[in-house]
Design a protein around this motif. Structure first.
Motif, PDB file in Angstrom:
ATOM      1  N   GLY A   1       0.814  -1.278   0.045  1.00 32.21           N
ATOM      2  CA  GLY A   1      -0.120   0.011  -0.189  1.00 32.21           C
ATOM      3  C   GLY A   1       0.736   1.386  -0.011  1.00 32.21           C
ATOM      4  O   GLY A   1       0.585   2.277  -0.851  1.00 32.21           O
ATOM      5  N   ILE A   2       1.871   1.313   0.922  1.00 33.17           N
ATOM      6  CA  ILE A   2       2.805   2.582   0.846  1.00 33.17           C
ATOM      7  C   ILE A   2       3.360   2.670  -0.502  1.00 33.17           C
ATOM      8  O   ILE A   2       3.539   3.813  -0.995  1.00 33.17           O
ATOM      9  CB  ILE A   2       3.751   2.217   2.067  1.00 33.17           C
ATOM     10  N   VAL A   3       3.841   1.528  -1.064  1.00 31.72           N
ATOM     11  CA  VAL A   3       4.616   1.871  -2.366  1.00 31.72           C
ATOM     12  C   VAL A   3       3.609   2.302  -3.584  1.00 31.72           C
ATOM     13  O   VAL A   3       3.891   3.207  -4.223  1.00 31.72           O
ATOM     14  CB  VAL A   3       5.180   0.368  -2.890  1.00 31.72           C
ATOM     15  N   THR A   4       2.435   1.858  -3.513  1.00 31.01           N
ATOM     16  CA  THR A   4       1.167   2.136  -4.219  1.00 31.01           C
ATOM     17  C   THR A   4       0.991   3.563  -4.339  1.00 31.01           C
ATOM     18  O   THR A   4       0.896   4.161  -4.968  1.00 31.01           O
ATOM     19  CB  THR A   4      -0.035   1.334  -4.046  1.00 31.01           C
ATOM     20  N   ASP A   5       0.728   4.072  -2.916  1.00 21.11           N
ATOM     21  CA  ASP A   5       0.483   5.492  -2.726  1.00 21.11           C
ATOM     22  C   ASP A   5       1.768   6.348  -3.273  1.00 21.11           C
ATOM     23  O   ASP A   5       1.400   7.352  -3.912  1.00 21.11           O
ATOM     24  CB  ASP A   5       0.315   5.571  -1.333  1.00 21.11           C
ATOM     25  N   ALA A   6       3.020   5.826  -3.037  1.00 23.37           N
ATOM     26  CA  ALA A   6       4.045   6.784  -3.365  1.00 23.37           C
ATOM     27  C   ALA A   6       4.197   6.700  -4.983  1.00 23.37           C
ATOM     28  O   ALA A   6       4.567   7.895  -5.295  1.00 23.37           O
ATOM     29  CB  ALA A   6       5.389   6.394  -2.690  1.00 23.37           C
ATOM     30  N   HIS A   7       3.880   5.591  -5.326  1.00 19.33           N
ATOM     31  CA  HIS A   7       3.900   5.610  -6.966  1.00 19.33           C
ATOM     32  C   HIS A   7       2.826   6.534  -7.709  1.00 19.33           C
ATOM     33  O   HIS A   7       3.445   7.195  -8.459  1.00 19.33           O
ATOM     34  CB  HIS A   7       3.777   4.170  -7.344  1.00 19.33           C
ATOM     35  N   ALA A   8       1.743   6.622  -6.935  1.00 23.10           N
ATOM     36  CA  ALA A   8       0.912   7.474  -7.467  1.00 23.10           C
ATOM     37  C   ALA A   8       1.222   9.060  -7.417  1.00 23.10           C
ATOM     38  O   ALA A   8       0.777   9.916  -8.169  1.00 23.10           O
ATOM     39  CB  ALA A   8      -0.758   6.990  -6.988  1.00 23.10           C
ATOM     40  N   LYS A   9       1.771   9.201  -6.273  1.00 20.21           N
ATOM     41  CA  LYS A   9       2.299  10.693  -6.020  1.00 20.21           C
ATOM     42  C   LYS A   9       3.556  10.858  -6.849  1.00 20.21           C
ATOM     43  O   LYS A   9       3.385  12.112  -7.462  1.00 20.21           O
ATOM     44  CB  LYS A   9       2.629  10.932  -4.518  1.00 20.21           C
ATOM     45  N   THR A  10       4.586  10.138  -7.145  1.00 21.80           N
ATOM     46  CA  THR A  10       5.771  10.509  -7.677  1.00 21.80           C
ATOM     47  C   THR A  10       5.862  10.301  -9.018  1.00 21.80           C
ATOM     48  O   THR A  10       6.860  10.457  -9.687  1.00 21.80           O
ATOM     49  CB  THR A  10       7.023   9.873  -6.721  1.00 21.80           C
ATOM     50  N   GLY A  11       5.445   8.729  -9.350  1.00 24.90           N
ATOM     51  CA  GLY A  11       5.713   8.239 -10.622  1.00 24.90           C
ATOM     52  C   GLY A  11       6.732   7.326 -10.605  1.00 24.90           C
ATOM     53  O   GLY A  11       7.055   6.765 -11.514  1.00 24.90           O
ATOM     54  N   LEU A  12       7.403   7.370  -9.578  1.00 20.15           N
ATOM     55  CA  LEU A  12       8.507   6.574  -9.402  1.00 20.15           C
ATOM     56  C   LEU A  12       8.195   4.958  -9.353  1.00 20.15           C
ATOM     57  O   LEU A  12       7.242   4.750  -8.912  1.00 20.15           O
ATOM     58  CB  LEU A  12       9.447   7.017  -8.213  1.00 20.15           C
ATOM     59  N   SER A  13       9.336   4.237  -9.851  1.00 22.63           N
ATOM     60  CA  SER A  13       8.936   2.867  -9.980  1.00 22.63           C
ATOM     61  C   SER A  13       8.719   2.105  -8.683  1.00 22.63           C
ATOM     62  O   SER A  13       9.451   2.548  -7.574  1.00 22.63           O
ATOM     63  CB  SER A  13      10.150   2.228 -10.873  1.00 22.63           C
ATOM     64  N   ARG A  14       8.267   0.955  -8.733  1.00 26.41           N
ATOM     65  CA  ARG A  14       7.866   0.280  -7.580  1.00 26.41           C
ATOM     66  C   ARG A  14       9.370  -0.143  -6.710  1.00 26.41           C
ATOM     67  O   ARG A  14       9.617  -0.275  -5.880  1.00 26.41           O
ATOM     68  CB  ARG A  14       6.834  -0.932  -7.637  1.00 26.41           C
ATOM     69  N   GLU A  15      10.221  -0.437  -7.825  1.00 24.73           N
ATOM     70  CA  GLU A  15      11.516  -0.906  -7.417  1.00 24.73           C
ATOM     71  C   GLU A  15      12.208   0.065  -6.664  1.00 24.73           C
ATOM     72  O   GLU A  15      12.978  -0.078  -5.502  1.00 24.73           O
ATOM     73  CB  GLU A  15      12.328  -1.397  -8.839  1.00 24.73           C
ATOM     74  N   THR A  16      12.110   1.355  -7.159  1.00 27.94           N
ATOM     75  CA  THR A  16      13.014   2.444  -6.643  1.00 27.94           C
ATOM     76  C   THR A  16      12.390   2.653  -5.291  1.00 27.94           C
ATOM     77  O   THR A  16      13.113   2.909  -4.123  1.00 27.94           O
ATOM     78  CB  THR A  16      12.849   3.601  -7.598  1.00 27.94           C
ATOM     79  N   LEU A  17      11.070   2.682  -5.333  1.00 26.17           N
ATOM     80  CA  LEU A  17      10.384   2.929  -3.919  1.00 26.17           C
ATOM     81  C   LEU A  17      10.498   2.100  -2.965  1.00 26.17           C
ATOM     82  O   LEU A  17      10.843   2.356  -1.772  1.00 26.17           O
ATOM     83  CB  LEU A  17       8.741   3.299  -4.242  1.00 26.17           C
ATOM     84  N   THR A  18      10.449   0.733  -3.413  1.00 26.56           N
ATOM     85  CA  THR A  18      10.840  -0.271  -2.326  1.00 26.56           C
ATOM     86  C   THR A  18      12.120  -0.034  -1.891  1.00 26.56           C
ATOM     87  O   THR A  18      12.441  -0.335  -0.532  1.00 26.56           O
ATOM     88  CB  THR A  18      10.653  -1.810  -2.891  1.00 26.56           C
ATOM     89  N   ARG A  19      13.303   0.179  -2.714  1.00 29.94           N
ATOM     90  CA  ARG A  19      14.572   0.494  -2.273  1.00 29.94           C
ATOM     91  C   ARG A  19      14.744   1.687  -1.250  1.00 29.94           C
ATOM     92  O   ARG A  19      15.259   1.545  -0.218  1.00 29.94           O
ATOM     93  CB  ARG A  19      15.441   0.481  -3.312  1.00 29.94           C
ATOM     94  N   TYR A  20      13.890   2.542  -1.707  1.00 27.78           N
ATOM     95  CA  TYR A  20      13.899   3.756  -0.975  1.00 27.78           C
ATOM     96  C   TYR A  20      13.490   3.507   0.657  1.00 27.78           C
ATOM     97  O   TYR A  20      13.939   3.742   1.788  1.00 27.78           O
ATOM     98  CB  TYR A  20      13.303   4.874  -1.372  1.00 27.78           C
ATOM     99  N   PHE A  21      12.303   2.899   0.657  1.00 26.24           N
ATOM    100  CA  PHE A  21      11.641   2.536   2.034  1.00 26.24           C
ATOM    101  C   PHE A  21      12.633   1.625   2.781  1.00 26.24           C
ATOM    102  O   PHE A  21      12.372   1.502   4.114  1.00 26.24           O
ATOM    103  CB  PHE A  21      10.251   2.124   1.878  1.00 26.24           C
ATOM    104  N   ASN A  22      13.155   0.832   2.085  1.00 27.50           N
ATOM    105  CA  ASN A  22      14.032  -0.086   2.764  1.00 27.50           C
ATOM    106  C   ASN A  22      15.346   0.698   3.544  1.00 27.50           C
ATOM    107  O   ASN A  22      15.659   0.047   4.642  1.00 27.50           O
ATOM    108  CB  ASN A  22      14.610  -0.871   1.805  1.00 27.50           C
ATOM    109  N   HIS A  23      15.574   1.711   2.996  1.00 30.48           N
ATOM    110  CA  HIS A  23      16.657   2.466   3.646  1.00 30.48           C
ATOM    111  C   HIS A  23      16.169   3.164   4.774  1.00 30.48           C
ATOM    112  O   HIS A  23      16.909   3.742   5.566  1.00 30.48           O
ATOM    113  CB  HIS A  23      17.287   3.165   2.777  1.00 30.48           C
ATOM    114  N   LEU A  24      14.879   3.574   4.741  1.00 27.69           N
ATOM    115  CA  LEU A  24      14.302   4.567   5.689  1.00 27.69           C
ATOM    116  C   LEU A  24      14.133   4.230   7.050  1.00 27.69           C
ATOM    117  O   LEU A  24      13.530   2.944   7.222  1.00 27.69           O
ATOM    118  CB  LEU A  24      13.003   5.326   4.890  1.00 27.69           C
ATOM    119  N   VAL A  25      14.556   4.848   8.151  1.00 36.11           N
ATOM    120  CA  VAL A  25      14.136   4.388   9.293  1.00 36.11           C
ATOM    121  C   VAL A  25      13.301   5.144  10.053  1.00 36.11           C
ATOM    122  O   VAL A  25      13.111   6.452   9.730  1.00 36.11           O
ATOM    123  CB  VAL A  25      15.431   4.527  10.529  1.00 36.11           C
TER     124      VAL A  25
END
Ligand SMILES: C=C(O[C@@H]1C=C(C(=O)O)C=C[C@H]1O)C(=O)O
Length: 296
Positions: free
Chosen positions: A216-240
């Protein structure tokens, strides 16, 4: 009854924390103000919001008036991906060169100053709009960019040197770096202590909903930014998105260094609005697989 105004950073980095709130768990007594960090820092200082995620250095500057909400932050333990200093030369060779820092940041600008002092670079720092390389005036040799703009624009294509400030801090200290904390005004805590606990519970519950819904988080962030699901998953993996012992150590060391370099007038020890241990939402931390936004 008038609604209680609270803040939200206008970047996807906070979406794991606001996930439950975004998906139905938003009490009618709250009103949400969505702005970049520097705007929220000023709004919390001026009482236009009573609680908000803010730049961690803004908390340090206002610790007399603000308290922290337990266990909430935007942090990293190594790369963060969305806080970049980009440059035409290595940082230590900047000398009198113009460097533009985004006016939306406070924490990262001060972190950049610490790094420059340590490495020996001496650029001329100007605040301004930094969303895309085309924003930078002729002659500017470097830039600090944060948030969605750091993820969206092709900074690597335009600049030969790209420093991830989360990684720079990790290499220097071995610790996580805390960019943003959730702070609440002390005068509001004194006036409405019961609401403070309800806010802490709400945010812990909202984040717990986020931590169990990566899709759900990746879906929402993809809708907002257009960034790929892969990029977003990597991003949220790094975020604390928590503020545990290690993050508090990193935060305290950042405050100490700011003081040592004359960037903060007083020593600051983080102080909390309510005790995490006494809250009913405590049990969720045991079911949390990892303190990162997504379990890695
Ligand atoms: C990780 C980030 O941290 C941010 C950096 C901030 C600052 O420099 O003041 C404030 C809040 C955070 O949004 C980011 O912007 O992506």
């Amino acid at each position: 009854m008038s609604k209680i105004p609270i803040g939200r950073i206008s970047y996807i980095n906070v979406s794991p924390v606001y996930h439950g709130i975004d998906h139905g768990d938003c009490p009618a007594w709250l009103s949400m103000v969505t702005e970049p960090p520097a705007t929220l820092n000023a709004m919390l200082r001026d009482g236009e919001v009573v609680m908000s995620p803010v730049s961690s250095v803004a908390y340090a500057r206002n610790a007399d008036q603000w308290l922290l909400l337990p266990d909430l932050s935007i942090a990293c333990d190594g790369k963060v991906l969305s806080v970049l200093f980009v440059s035409d030369k290595p940082m230590e060779f900047l000398d009198g060169d113009r460097v533009m820092v985004t006016e939306e940041s406070a924490t990262s600008v001060e972190l950049l100053r610490i790094l420059l002092r340590k490495k020996g670079g001496r650029p001329v720092i100007e605040p301004g709009r930094v969303h895309d390389p085309s924003d930078l005036p002729e002659g500017v040799k470097g830039a600090l960019v944060i948030g969605d703009s750091a993820l969206l624009a092709d900074w690597h294509g335009r600049f030969p040197y790209v420093y991830d400030l989360g990684m720079e801090w990790k290499q220097m200290t071995g610790l996580p770096f805390v960019f943003a904390v959730w702070a609440i005004r002390k005068d509001f805590c004194a006036m409405a202590p019961a609401v403070v606990d309800r806010l802490v519970e709400l945010f812990h519950r909202s984040r717990a909903a986020g931590l169990t819904d990566q899709h759900g988080i990746v879906t929402d962030a993809h809708a907002k930014t257009g960034l790929s699901r892969e990029t977003l998953t990597r991003y949220f993996n790094h975020l604390v998105v928590s503020l545990g012992d290690q993050e508090i150590k990193g935060l305290s060391l950042y405050f100490e260094q700011l003081y040592r370099y004359g960037l903060l007038p007083k020593k600051v020890v983080p102080a909390f609005a309510s005790s995490f241990e006494t809250l009913p939402s405590r049990e969720f931390s045991h079911s949390m697989p990892h303190h990162r936004a997504f379990a890695v």
